[in-house]
Scaffold this active site. Structure first.
Site, PDB file in Angstrom:
ATOM      1  N   ARG A  94       0.845  -1.212   0.000  1.00 13.76           N
ATOM      2  CA  ARG A  94       0.000   0.000   0.000  1.00 13.76           C
ATOM      3  C   ARG A  94       0.874   1.253   0.000  1.00 13.76           C
ATOM      4  NH1 ARG A  94      -4.854   1.854   4.196  1.00 13.76           N
ATOM      5  NH2 ARG A  94      -4.983   3.958   3.409  1.00 13.76           N
ATOM      6  N   ASN A 148     -10.779  -4.434  -0.473  1.00 17.65           N
ATOM      7  CA  ASN A 148     -10.675  -3.361  -1.467  1.00 17.65           C
ATOM      8  C   ASN A 148      -9.690  -3.709  -2.577  1.00 17.65           C
ATOM      9  OD1 ASN A 148     -12.394  -1.133  -0.950  1.00 17.65           O
ATOM     10  ND2 ASN A 148     -11.334  -0.826   0.997  1.00 17.65           N
ATOM     11  N   CYS A 170     -19.425  -2.130   0.933  1.00 21.97           N
ATOM     12  CA  CYS A 170     -18.434  -1.170   1.443  1.00 21.97           C
ATOM     13  C   CYS A 170     -18.988  -0.483   2.678  1.00 21.97           C
ATOM     14  CB  CYS A 170     -18.173  -0.142   0.351  1.00 21.97           C
ATOM     15  SG  CYS A 170     -17.129   1.224   0.850  1.00 21.97           S
ATOM     16  N   ASP A 171     -18.111  -0.173   3.626  1.00 15.07           N
ATOM     17  CA  ASP A 171     -18.613   0.445   4.860  1.00 15.07           C
ATOM     18  C   ASP A 171     -18.625   1.972   4.824  1.00 15.07           C
ATOM     19  OD1 ASP A 171     -15.936   1.009   5.068  1.00 15.07           O
ATOM     20  OD2 ASP A 171     -15.763   0.403   7.163  1.00 15.07           O
ATOM     21  N   HIS A 201     -16.971   3.876  -3.951  1.00 17.54           N
ATOM     22  CA  HIS A 201     -16.138   5.050  -3.635  1.00 17.54           C
ATOM     23  C   HIS A 201     -16.341   6.152  -4.668  1.00 17.54           C
ATOM     24  CE1 HIS A 201     -13.058   2.831  -0.815  1.00 17.54           C
ATOM     25  NE2 HIS A 201     -14.309   2.779  -0.394  1.00 17.54           N
ATOM     26  N   TYR A 263     -15.008  10.000  -1.038  1.00 19.04           N
ATOM     27  CA  TYR A 263     -13.875   9.642  -1.902  1.00 19.04           C
ATOM     28  C   TYR A 263     -13.849  10.441  -3.203  1.00 19.04           C
ATOM     29  CZ  TYR A 263     -12.458   5.706   0.995  1.00 19.04           C
ATOM     30  OH  TYR A 263     -11.994   4.942   2.025  1.00 19.04           O
ATOM     31  N   ARG A 283      -0.765   7.860   3.998  1.00 27.38           N
ATOM     32  CA  ARG A 283      -1.764   7.199   4.858  1.00 27.38           C
ATOM     33  C   ARG A 283      -1.273   5.809   5.302  1.00 27.38           C
ATOM     34  NH1 ARG A 283      -5.316   7.248   8.758  1.00 27.38           N
ATOM     35  NH2 ARG A 283      -6.751   5.516   8.608  1.00 27.38           N
TER      36      ARG A 283
HETATM   37  P1  NAD Z   1      -4.107  -5.973   6.811  1.00 26.36           P
HETATM   38  O1  NAD Z   1      -2.896  -5.920   5.947  1.00 26.36           O
HETATM   39  O2  NAD Z   1      -4.014  -5.636   8.237  1.00 26.36           O
HETATM   40  O3  NAD Z   1      -4.725  -7.436   6.713  1.00 26.36           O
HETATM   41  C1  NAD Z   1      -4.941  -8.102   5.544  1.00 26.36           C
HETATM   42  C2  NAD Z   1      -4.592  -9.551   5.732  1.00 26.36           C
HETATM   43  O4  NAD Z   1      -4.884 -10.226   4.501  1.00 26.36           O
HETATM   44  C3  NAD Z   1      -3.109  -9.818   6.029  1.00 26.36           C
HETATM   45  O5  NAD Z   1      -2.971 -10.538   7.223  1.00 26.36           O
HETATM   46  C4  NAD Z   1      -2.632 -10.620   4.833  1.00 26.36           C
HETATM   47  O6  NAD Z   1      -1.655 -11.580   5.140  1.00 26.36           O
HETATM   48  C5  NAD Z   1      -3.922 -11.259   4.359  1.00 26.36           C
HETATM   49  N1  NAD Z   1      -3.894 -11.723   2.980  1.00 26.36           N
HETATM   50  C6  NAD Z   1      -3.359 -11.123   1.905  1.00 26.36           C
HETATM   51  N2  NAD Z   1      -3.546 -11.878   0.820  1.00 26.36           N
HETATM   52  C7  NAD Z   1      -4.218 -12.993   1.200  1.00 26.36           C
HETATM   53  C8  NAD Z   1      -4.696 -14.147   0.526  1.00 26.36           C
HETATM   54  N3  NAD Z   1      -4.536 -14.294  -0.792  1.00 26.36           N
HETATM   55  N4  NAD Z   1      -5.324 -15.085   1.248  1.00 26.36           N
HETATM   56  C9  NAD Z   1      -5.491 -14.939   2.576  1.00 26.36           C
HETATM   57  N5  NAD Z   1      -5.064 -13.863   3.273  1.00 26.36           N
HETATM   58  C10 NAD Z   1      -4.437 -12.897   2.587  1.00 26.36           C
HETATM   59  O7  NAD Z   1      -5.187  -5.059   6.078  1.00 26.36           O
HETATM   60  P2  NAD Z   1      -6.414  -4.276   6.671  1.00 26.36           P
HETATM   61  O8  NAD Z   1      -6.075  -2.847   6.773  1.00 26.36           O
HETATM   62  O9  NAD Z   1      -6.936  -4.955   7.845  1.00 26.36           O
HETATM   63  O10 NAD Z   1      -7.452  -4.379   5.475  1.00 26.36           O
HETATM   64  C11 NAD Z   1      -7.990  -5.589   5.016  1.00 26.36           C
HETATM   65  C12 NAD Z   1      -8.912  -5.337   3.848  1.00 26.36           C
HETATM   66  O11 NAD Z   1     -10.170  -4.825   4.268  1.00 26.36           O
HETATM   67  C13 NAD Z   1      -8.379  -4.329   2.857  1.00 26.36           C
HETATM   68  O12 NAD Z   1      -8.693  -4.766   1.552  1.00 26.36           O
HETATM   69  C14 NAD Z   1      -9.114  -3.085   3.205  1.00 26.36           C
HETATM   70  O13 NAD Z   1      -9.111  -2.174   2.150  1.00 26.36           O
HETATM   71  C15 NAD Z   1     -10.441  -3.670   3.493  1.00 26.36           C
HETATM   72  N6  NAD Z   1     -11.398  -2.810   4.164  1.00 26.36           N
HETATM   73  C16 NAD Z   1     -12.572  -2.700   3.572  1.00 26.36           C
HETATM   74  C17 NAD Z   1     -13.531  -1.950   4.117  1.00 26.36           C
HETATM   75  C18 NAD Z   1     -14.841  -1.867   3.391  1.00 26.36           C
HETATM   76  O14 NAD Z   1     -15.860  -1.684   3.967  1.00 26.36           O
HETATM   77  N7  NAD Z   1     -14.864  -2.062   2.081  1.00 26.36           N
HETATM   78  C19 NAD Z   1     -13.309  -1.289   5.315  1.00 26.36           C
HETATM   79  C20 NAD Z   1     -12.093  -1.423   5.925  1.00 26.36           C
HETATM   80  C21 NAD Z   1     -11.135  -2.224   5.333  1.00 26.36           C
END
Ligand code: NAD
Length: 440
Positions: A94, A148, A170-171, A201, A263, A283
Site C-alpha cells: 500500500r 478493497n 463497502c462500509d 467510492h 472519496y 496514509r
Molecule cells: P491488513 O494488511 O491488516 O490485513 C490483511 C490480511 O490479509 C493480512 O494478514 C494478509 O496476510 C492477508 N492476505 C493477503 N492476501 C491474502 C490471501 N490471498 N489469502 C489470505 N489472506 C491474505 O489489512 P487491513 O487494513 O486490515 O485491510 C484488510 C482489507 O479490508 C483491505 O482490503 C481493506 O481495504 C479492506 N477494508 C474494507 C472496508 C470496506 O468496507 N470495504 C473497510 C475497511 C477495510
C-alpha cells in the site's frame, strides 16, 4: 433449536479481525455462532491476532468453537459464511501504491486513482482464490466481501465468477449515513430510507427520507454545505480522515442537489490533494504507525499475560452491518443495503454491464435491486469515465495486457497525461513483480 452459524474470516491477520470477532460475539443473540475460523496466507502475522482472539473467546464465549489455519481445506470446509477482508501485499505494498504516483505529483491513495489500480491488480487473484476455496469446500456458503478496491474486485468477480455467491459491500456509505442520521436528529441510519447511485467510492445520495416519508435532504444539505460531514466526539479519526470529512463541503458545492461520497474528492480535486500530501509519509505510514502497531501490541500483551482482561480489545461498532447482511441471507430479513451489483438497467441511462453501487433488498436468495432511474449528466459523465478505468484494469488482468493498463491509468481523472500514466505504470510493474500477472 436455533440455528448457529460457522464463519471463516479470510484475512485472519487483518488489523480489523479482532474488532470483527468481538463484534460477532456482541451480536451473537441476533446471529448465533457455532464456530469462528480464521484463515490467512501469512501464518506468522495471523498467529498473533488469532492467539489473542482465542484467549478472548475462551474467557468470554467458551461455547464458540475457534480455530485458525493457513490450510484452505481446513478453513473452508463446513462453513456458512466467509467474511473476506484481505490485503494482498499488505501495508508494505500500500505504501508503494501511494508513494509511486506522488513522485510524479499524482494523487497516491489506497483505492482511488493509480494506487487503487495497482491494488486492484493484486486483489483480483487473491479474492478469486478465496472464492474458489469456498466453492470447493462449502458450495452453499456465501462470501461477504469487503476487501478493497471493491469496485475493481466486484467487476472482476462479476466477469469471471458471475454465478458465485458473493456480495460486495463497502462500509463508507454506512459511516456517512450514520453521520447524516445524526445531522437529521435520528438515532440510527436504519431510520432512513435512501436513494443512492454510483460506483464504489464514487457515488451520490439523491434521496433521503425518514420512516414517515419526510424529506431529510434539505436539513442534511444545509449542514454539509456549511460544515462537510461531522466527526462525532467518540469517533477518533486520524488527521487525514478529519480533512476528508470536512472537504465534503467543497465536493458538495459542485452539485448541491446531491450529497457526495467523500472519496470523490480525489477525482474532483486531484492536483490540490496531491499537492497537500507528504510524498515521504502517506496514509499507509499513518496506519502502520497507528492502527497496525496498536492492534498488534494489544494482541501481544494479551498473549504474554495469558488473559484478555483489562486489555484494550474493542468490538468494531460500525461492522455490525456485516451481521445485518449475514442475517439478511440466513434469515431472509429483506433488509436494504447499498451493494455493488451489475447495473442491468437499475440506473436507466448508464452502461448495463457496469458494477454499480445502489440500494438492494437482501434475502435468502440474494439481492433484488432498487431502480434509481435516470442520473444527471454530470454524474453520468464522471461515472462513464471511471467505470471504463475499472473495466480496463480487469481486461488488463485477464489478458495480461500492458496496453490496457496504460489506457486505464491514462483514462483516470486523477492522472494528467498518458506520459505520467506510463512512468507510473512502469514503476508499478517493477514494484508488483511478485503480485501482478505478467504484462506484455
Ligand atoms: P491488513 O494488511 O491488516 O490485513 C490483511 C490480511 O490479509 C493480512 O494478514 C494478509 O496476510 C492477508 N492476505 C493477503 N492476501 C491474502 C490471501 N490471498 N489469502 C489470505 N489472506 C491474505 O489489512 P487491513 O487494513 O486490515 O485491510 C484488510 C482489507 O479490508 C483491505 O482490503 C481493506 O481495504 C479492506 N477494508 C474494507 C472496508 C470496506 O468496507 N470495504 C473497510 C475497511 C477495510
Amino acid at each position: 433449536m436455533t440455528q448457529k452459524y460457522t464463519i471463516t474470516v479470510a484475512g485472519g491477520g487483518s488489523t480489523f479481525t479482532p474488532g470483527i470477532v468481538l463484534m460477532l460475539l456482541k451480536e451473537s443473540s441476533r446471529f448465533p455462532i457455532r464456530k469462528i475460523m480464521l484463515y490467512d496466507n501469512d501464518p506468522e502475522r495471523q498467529k498473533i491476532i488469532a492467539e489473542a482472539c482465542g484467549i478472548y473467546l475462551r474467557e468470554n464465549a467458551p461455547e464458540i468453537e475457534f480455530g485458525y489455519t493457513d490450510d484452505p481445506k481446513e478453513a473452508f470446509t463446513g462453513i456458512d459464511f466467509v467474511l473476506a477482508h484481505i490485503r494482498v501485499g499488505k501495508y508494505a505494498m500500500r505504501e508503494k501504491d501511494e508513494k509511486i504516483p506522488l513522485k510524479y505529483g499524482v494523487v497516491g491513495q489506497e483505492t482511488c486513482g493509480p494506487g487503487g489500480i495497482a491494488y486492484g491488480m493484486r486483489s483480483i487473484g487473491g479474492v478469486l482464490e478465496i472464492l474458489n476455496y469456498m466453492e470447493a469446500y462449502s458450495p452453499d456458503a456465501w462470501m461477504l466481501n469487503y476487501s478493497n478496491p471493491a469496485a475493481i474486485v466486484a467487476e472482476a468477480t462479476n466477469r469471471l465468477r458471475p454465478d458465485s455467491k458473493i456480495l460486495n459491500i463497502c462500509d463508507m456509505p454506512i459511516d456517512l449515513e450514520e453521520k447524516m442520521a445524526g445531522i437529521a436528529g435520528l438515532k440510527s441510519r436504519k431510520e432512513m430510507q435512501v436513494g443512492y447511485y454510483g460506483l464504489n467510492h464514487f457515488g451520490w445520495w439523491h434521496q433521503i427520507y425518514d420512516k414517515a416519508g419526510n424529506d431529510l435532504m434539505p436539513v442534511i444539505r444545509a449542514y454539509i454545505a456549511e460544515n462537510g460531514f461531522p466527526v462525532s466526539a467518540e469517533q477518533q479519526v486520524d488527521d487525514s480522515w478529519a480533512h476528508t470529512f470536512k472537504m465534503a463541503r467543497e465536493v458538495y458545492a459542485i452539485d448541491p442537489e446531491t450529497i457526495p461520497n467523500t472519496y470523490l474528492k480525489y477525482y474532483l480535486f486531484p492536483y490540490e490533494i496531491a499537492a497537500g500530501l507528504d510524498p515521504e509519509y502517506t496514509r499507509a505510514n499513518e496506519v502502520m504507525d497507528g492502527r497496525e502497531k496498536k492492534v498488534f501490541s494489544v494482541c501481544r500483551e494479551i498473549i504474554e499475560k495469558g488473559t484478555s482482561s483489562g486489555s484494550n480489545f474493542e468490538a468494531d461498532a460500525h461492522a455490525t452491518y456485516i451481521v445485518d447482511l449475514a442475517r439478511a441471507i440466513a434469515e431472509n430479513t429483506q433488509e436494504r443495503f447499498l451493494l455493488i451489483v451489475p447495473n442491468e438497467g437499475a440506473i436507466e441511462n448508464f452502461e448495463r454491464t457496469a458494477m454499480v453501487e445502489i440500494p438492494c433488498i437482501v434475502g435468502k436468495n440474494g439481492y433484488e435491486k432498487i431502480c434509481q432511474g435516470k442520473i444527471p449528466r454530470f454524474q453520468k459523465g464522471m461515472m462513464e469515465q471511471q467505470v471504463n478505468v475499472e473495466k480496463l484494469v480487469v481486461d488488463a488482468w485477464i489478458e495480461g495486457s500492458y496496453q490496457k493498463l496504460w489506457q486505464a491509468l491514462t483514462l483516470s481523472k486523477t492522472v494528467p497525461s498518458a506520459a505520467a500514466a506510463k512512468v507510473i505504470l512502469d514503476e508499478f510493474i517493477q514494484a508488483n513483480e511478485d503480485y501482478w500477472p505478467e504484462l506484455t
